[in-house]
Design a protein around this motif. Structure first.
Motif, PDB file in Angstrom:
ATOM      1  N   VAL A  19      17.442  43.881 -14.710  1.00  0.00           N
ATOM      2  CA  VAL A  19      18.378  44.511 -13.765  1.00  0.00           C
ATOM      3  C   VAL A  19      19.371  43.534 -13.131  1.00  0.00           C
ATOM      4  N   LEU A  20      18.900  42.348 -12.764  1.00  0.00           N
ATOM      5  CA  LEU A  20      19.742  41.416 -12.001  1.00  0.00           C
ATOM      6  C   LEU A  20      21.077  41.066 -12.662  1.00  0.00           C
ATOM      7  N   PRO A  21      21.114  40.736 -13.963  1.00  0.00           N
ATOM      8  CA  PRO A  21      22.402  40.362 -14.563  1.00  0.00           C
ATOM      9  C   PRO A  21      23.471  41.445 -14.437  1.00  0.00           C
ATOM     10  N   MET A  22      23.067  42.711 -14.641  1.00  0.00           N
ATOM     11  CA  MET A  22      24.036  43.802 -14.543  1.00  0.00           C
ATOM     12  C   MET A  22      24.492  44.016 -13.101  1.00  0.00           C
ATOM     13  N   LEU A  23      23.567  43.895 -12.136  1.00  0.00           N
ATOM     14  CA  LEU A  23      23.951  44.009 -10.728  1.00  0.00           C
ATOM     15  C   LEU A  23      24.948  42.922 -10.349  1.00  0.00           C
ATOM     16  N   PHE A  24      24.683  41.714 -10.830  1.00  0.00           N
ATOM     17  CA  PHE A  24      25.572  40.576 -10.572  1.00  0.00           C
ATOM     18  C   PHE A  24      26.950  40.841 -11.188  1.00  0.00           C
ATOM     19  N   ALA A  25      26.946  41.294 -12.437  1.00  0.00           N
ATOM     20  CA  ALA A  25      28.209  41.520 -13.144  1.00  0.00           C
ATOM     21  C   ALA A  25      29.043  42.623 -12.484  1.00  0.00           C
ATOM     22  N   ARG A  26      28.380  43.624 -11.944  1.00  0.00           N
ATOM     23  CA  ARG A  26      29.107  44.730 -11.300  1.00  0.00           C
ATOM     24  C   ARG A  26      29.812  44.285 -10.024  1.00  0.00           C
ATOM     25  N   ILE A  68      14.633  30.977 -12.861  1.00  0.00           N
ATOM     26  CA  ILE A  68      15.805  31.718 -13.317  1.00  0.00           C
ATOM     27  C   ILE A  68      16.109  32.881 -12.377  1.00  0.00           C
ATOM     28  N   ILE A  69      15.069  33.636 -12.006  1.00  0.00           N
ATOM     29  CA  ILE A  69      15.258  34.790 -11.127  1.00  0.00           C
ATOM     30  C   ILE A  69      15.741  34.354  -9.749  1.00  0.00           C
ATOM     31  N   VAL A  70      15.155  33.270  -9.218  1.00  0.00           N
ATOM     32  CA  VAL A  70      15.554  32.780  -7.888  1.00  0.00           C
ATOM     33  C   VAL A  70      17.001  32.295  -7.907  1.00  0.00           C
ATOM     34  N   LEU A  71      17.371  31.558  -8.940  1.00  0.00           N
ATOM     35  CA  LEU A  71      18.746  31.060  -9.043  1.00  0.00           C
ATOM     36  C   LEU A  71      19.746  32.202  -9.168  1.00  0.00           C
ATOM     37  N   MET A  72      19.441  33.163 -10.041  1.00  0.00           N
ATOM     38  CA  MET A  72      20.352  34.282 -10.234  1.00  0.00           C
ATOM     39  C   MET A  72      20.402  35.179  -9.006  1.00  0.00           C
ATOM     40  N   GLY A  73      19.227  35.488  -8.448  1.00  0.00           N
ATOM     41  CA  GLY A  73      19.185  36.322  -7.254  1.00  0.00           C
ATOM     42  C   GLY A  73      19.827  35.650  -6.053  1.00  0.00           C
ATOM     43  N   GLY A  74      19.599  34.342  -5.919  1.00  0.00           N
ATOM     44  CA  GLY A  74      20.227  33.602  -4.815  1.00  0.00           C
ATOM     45  C   GLY A  74      21.737  33.574  -4.938  1.00  0.00           C
ATOM     46  N   SER A  75      22.238  33.405  -6.152  1.00  0.00           N
ATOM     47  CA  SER A  75      23.689  33.411  -6.377  1.00  0.00           C
ATOM     48  C   SER A  75      24.285  34.777  -6.056  1.00  0.00           C
ATOM     49  N   TYR A  93      22.100  31.421 -16.699  1.00  0.00           N
ATOM     50  CA  TYR A  93      21.003  31.118 -15.783  1.00  0.00           C
ATOM     51  C   TYR A  93      19.710  30.819 -16.528  1.00  0.00           C
ATOM     52  N   SER A  94      19.527  31.400 -17.701  1.00  0.00           N
ATOM     53  CA  SER A  94      18.332  31.072 -18.491  1.00  0.00           C
ATOM     54  C   SER A  94      18.398  29.624 -18.973  1.00  0.00           C
ATOM     55  N   LEU A  95      19.576  29.173 -19.390  1.00  0.00           N
ATOM     56  CA  LEU A  95      19.735  27.782 -19.812  1.00  0.00           C
ATOM     57  C   LEU A  95      19.611  26.831 -18.625  1.00  0.00           C
ATOM     58  N   LEU A  96      20.179  27.222 -17.494  1.00  0.00           N
ATOM     59  CA  LEU A  96      20.084  26.396 -16.290  1.00  0.00           C
ATOM     60  C   LEU A  96      18.636  26.281 -15.828  1.00  0.00           C
ATOM     61  N   LEU A 140       8.149  39.502 -13.532  1.00  0.00           N
ATOM     62  CA  LEU A 140       9.545  39.078 -13.456  1.00  0.00           C
ATOM     63  C   LEU A 140      10.444  39.770 -14.475  1.00  0.00           C
ATOM     64  N   MET A 141       9.854  40.451 -15.458  1.00  0.00           N
ATOM     65  CA  MET A 141      10.665  41.059 -16.510  1.00  0.00           C
ATOM     66  C   MET A 141      11.628  42.112 -15.970  1.00  0.00           C
ATOM     67  N   ALA A 142      11.190  42.878 -14.977  1.00  0.00           N
ATOM     68  CA  ALA A 142      12.052  43.921 -14.411  1.00  0.00           C
ATOM     69  C   ALA A 142      13.308  43.314 -13.788  1.00  0.00           C
ATOM     70  N   SER A 143      13.139  42.192 -13.083  1.00  0.00           N
ATOM     71  CA  SER A 143      14.292  41.507 -12.495  1.00  0.00           C
ATOM     72  C   SER A 143      15.230  41.003 -13.571  1.00  0.00           C
ATOM     73  N   PHE A 144      14.673  40.540 -14.664  1.00  0.00           N
ATOM     74  CA  PHE A 144      15.482  40.034 -15.770  1.00  0.00           C
ATOM     75  C   PHE A 144      16.288  41.150 -16.424  1.00  0.00           C
TER      76      PHE A 144
END
Length: 290
Positions: free
Chosen positions: A213-220, A260-267, A240-243, A207-211
Motif C-alpha cells: 500500500v505505501l508506495p501507491m499512497l506516496f505516489a498519489r 524499508i517500511i520506516v524509511l518510506m513511511g517516514g518520507s 527504498y528497497s535498494l536503500l 510488513l507485506m501489507a505496508s509494502f
C-alpha cells in the motif's frame, strides 16, 4: 563499497523486482478499495509456513511457499464464504476476523512445535523470521523463486495493463469491451497470493501489507495522473528497497524489511507535514492580503 558487493546483489536484485511488482499489484488493490484483503492474505500465509514445516520437517523454500500460498487461498475462500449471501458479514468484518484468526492459528502452531521432541531433529531456525522478514536467511532457491515470479507478475501486469486500467477505473465500460470483472478478480489474486507467499521470507508477514500500500499512497501525493502514479509507485518502491538493503549491509542490526517500511513511511509523513505547512502558510497569506 557495499553496493558493489555480491551480498548486496543477492539481496537487492530479488527484493527490488519484488518491490516493483508488489507496488503495482498493491496499487490495483488500493484503487479497488481492497487493501485490507492484501493484509488478510498476508497474515493468512503464516499458518501455511508452519504447517508445511510440520508435515515435511523441512525448510525448503518451495515447500514453505506452497504451504503459505495454500493457506492464503484458504483465507480468501473463508472471506468469500463469510460475505456470501444477504445474511453474510460486512466485508471489513470478514477481513478482520480472517486476518486475526489465521494469524492466531499460525502463532498457535508455532507454539506447538517449539520444544516439541517430535520436531527436535529438524532445525527450526529461521521460522521466526517470517514474522518480520530477514534477508539473512535468503537461500539460492529463494533468490530464483522470488526473481522468477516477480518478473512473471510484471510481465502479466504490463501485458494486461489496459484491462487492469479498465478494471480499476471503468469496469462498466470494460465489461462492454469484453473485460470481465470476475476474470480480472481471478487474475489479480493469481498474481497476488504467490507474491505474498514468496515475499514474507524477506519482508515478513507483518510488513507485506505496508509494502503493498505505501508506495501507491506516496505516489498519489506526488502526482494526480494515474499513469504517472503507477510509475512513481514502482520507482519509489524500488528506490527504498535498494536503500534499505544498502543500509542493512552497512549498518549492523538494521533490519531490511522494517527499515524499508520506516524509511518510506517516514518520507511520506514528512511530505504530508510539508504540504500541510505550505497550505497553512498560503492560507495565512490570503487572510493577511484580504
Amino acid at each position: 563499497m557495499f553496493f558493489l558487493s555480491y551480498d548486496f546483489f543477492v539481496i537487492a536484485l530479488p527484493l527490488g523486482v519484488l518491490a516493483l511488482s508488489t507496488a503495482l499489484i498493491g496499487g490495483i488493490l488500493l484503487y479497488k478499495k481492497q487493501s485490507l484483503l492484501g493484509d488478510a492474505l498476508g497474515h493468512g500465509t503464516y499458518p501455511g509456513v508452519i504447517l508445511a514445516y510440520m508435515l515435511f520437517a523441512t525448510k525448503s523454500p518451495k515447500i514453505l511457499a506452497l504451504g503459505a500460498a495454500f493457506t492464503a487461498f484458504c483465507t480468501l475462500r473463508v472471506i468469500q464464504s463469510l460475505t456470501k449471501g444477504e445474511q453474510g458479514m460486512r466485508g471489513e468484518s470478514a477481513l478482520a476476523l480472517s486476518l486475526s484468526g489465521m494469524f492466531g492459528l499460525g502463532m498457535v502452531l508455532k507454539t506447538v512445535i517449539t520444544g516439541n521432541p517430535h520436531f527436535a531433529k529438524a532445525s527450526q531456525s529461521g521460522l521466526k523470521s517470517f514474522l518480520f522478514g530477514s534477508a539473512a536467511f535468503l537461500q539460492k532457491e529463494d533468490f530464483v523463486l522470488i526473481l522468477f515470479w516477480s518478473l512473471f507478475s510484471l510481465s502479466l501486469f504490463f501485458l494486461f495493463r489496459r484491462a487492469f486500467c479498465l478494471y480499476c477505473f471503468d469496469p462498466e465500460y470494460g465489461e462492454f469491451l469484453g473485460v470481465e470483472e470476475r476474470k480480472m478478480h481471478i487474475l489479480l489474486r493469481f498474481l497476488l497470493i504467490p507474491l505474498l507467499a514468496l515475499g514474507i521470507k524477506m519482508l515478513g508477514v507483518l510488513l507485506m501489507a505496508s509494502f503493498l500500500v505505501l508506495p501507491m499512497l506516496f505516489a498519489r501525493e506526488l502526482s494526480g495522473r494515474r499513469n504517472v502514479i503507477f510509475l512513481l509507485a514502482g520507482l519509489l518502491s524500488l528506490f527504498y528497497s535498494l536503500l534499505g538493503t544498502g543500509l542493512s549491509l552497512s549498518q549492523k542490526g538494521f533490519s531490511t524489511g522494517a527499515g524499508i517500511i520506516v524509511l518510506m513511511g517516514g518520507s511520506l509523513m514528512l511530505l504530508l507535514i510539508l504540504k500541510e505547512l505550505r497550505a497553512g502558510i498560503q492560507s495565512l497569506g490570503h487572510k493577511t492580503s484580504s
